[in-house]
Design an enzyme around this catalytic site. Sequence first.
Site, short mmCIF file in Angstrom:
data_model
loop_
_atom_site.label_atom_id
_atom_site.label_comp_id
_atom_site.label_asym_id
_atom_site.label_seq_id
_atom_site.Cartn_x
_atom_site.Cartn_y
_atom_site.Cartn_z
N ASP A 65 0.61 3.30 -3.22
CA ASP A 65 -0.66 4.01 -3.39
C ASP A 65 -0.72 5.24 -2.48
OD1 ASP A 65 -1.42 2.02 -5.15
OD2 ASP A 65 -2.43 0.85 -3.60
N GLY B 254 0.81 -1.22 0.00
CA GLY B 254 0.00 0.00 0.00
C GLY B 254 0.84 1.26 0.00
N ALA B 255 2.15 1.11 0.21
CA ALA B 255 3.01 2.30 0.30
C ALA B 255 2.99 3.10 -1.02
CB ALA B 255 4.44 1.89 0.63
O1 KDG Z 1 -0.23 -2.73 -3.04
C1 KDG Z 1 -1.38 -2.05 -2.72
C2 KDG Z 1 -2.48 -2.39 -3.68
O2 KDG Z 1 -2.00 -2.60 -4.93
C3 KDG Z 1 -3.29 -3.52 -3.16
O3 KDG Z 1 -4.00 -3.01 -2.06
C4 KDG Z 1 -4.29 -4.02 -4.16
O4 KDG Z 1 -2.74 -5.48 -5.15
C5 KDG Z 1 -3.69 -4.79 -5.28
C6 KDG Z 1 -4.29 -4.63 -6.60
O5 KDG Z 1 -3.89 -5.40 -7.50
O6 KDG Z 1 -5.13 -3.74 -6.79
#
Ligand code: KDG
Length: 315
Positions: free
Chosen positions: A257, A254-255
């Site tokens: 994003d 999530g970093a």
């Molecule tokens: O790494 C953060 C996002 O990409 C994750 O929360 C969701 O992996 C994900 C995606 O493919 O949307």
Amino acid sequence: MSEVLTLGETMVLLTSAEVAPLRMVRNLVVGVAGSESNVAIGLQRLGVPAAWLGRVGDDEFGERIVASLRAEGVDTSGVIRDSSSPTSLMIKEHRTAGVERIVYYRAAGPGSRLQPEDLDLARIAAASLLHVSGITPALSDSAAAAIDLSIETARAASVPVSFAVNYRRTLWSPEEAVPRLRQLASSSDVLFASEREATMLVGAMDAEKQAAAIAELGPRSVLVTLGARGAAAYLEGTSLVRPAVAVPVLDAVGAGDAFAAGFLARWVHDAPPEDCLMTALRCGAFAVSVPGDWVGFPHADELTMVDHPVGEVLR
Ligand code: KDG
């Protein structure tokens, strides 16, 4: 200000509550995750109105996604409930104390049936920014066509396009992905890539040089994230390299994003490059120091909290 529109697939996130192989885990914690909606949440928390458009299953998990985004203030009025398949899942396994492993159950999921007809073109043309990622074009041909139309519509209306490369190796091979990702890079104004993704786009070199080389493809602002080392940026012709804000890392997912949301929240207000980059780095620090893909993203009045020394108590 008008809304930032994000477009993509959001899934129910099942996070293992234990450190163990998934086959032995007894408890999974239910949440919600999707790169583009994570960015929308990050923007909302920083005071920038944001919407997420996409398909969810016409089921309880689909409603969970809508409810979670709404609770964060993200506009979900464009969400489509699709009864052709269940809501997609993302599973986070804590395989060892230090290693997380992610598996997706998204093949032929609602996100793969996203299509150009789903888009509200007038809404895109009226947005302050369109944010998309390289995940959606890998989901299906129709999802890829929707991404293309959204970008075309934004560009025709002079709406800036933000593109996060987000290469997902389980969705497509580098051979398939690279030409497409380069093409999407060329039609974006702001681009976010990890160092590894930047290497896919322009080859291995210093991150600072990678950012400048990506800018030659088209985007005027390029950010290459370097994890604990910070980020390199090429912003309107100027190179900047800044270290990460040092924090204990509990969950790195999530970093990217959070970083994108932080950067864009300032960029849409025409803030100076240094301010945009520092906000992005602070948001990244919040994300990694709190478990969960977006749970720890900062609200506007919390941003400088990560500048305090580790262990300090604020009262
Ligand atoms: O790494 C953060 C996002 O990409 C994750 O929360 C969701 O992996 C994900 C995606 O493919 O949307």
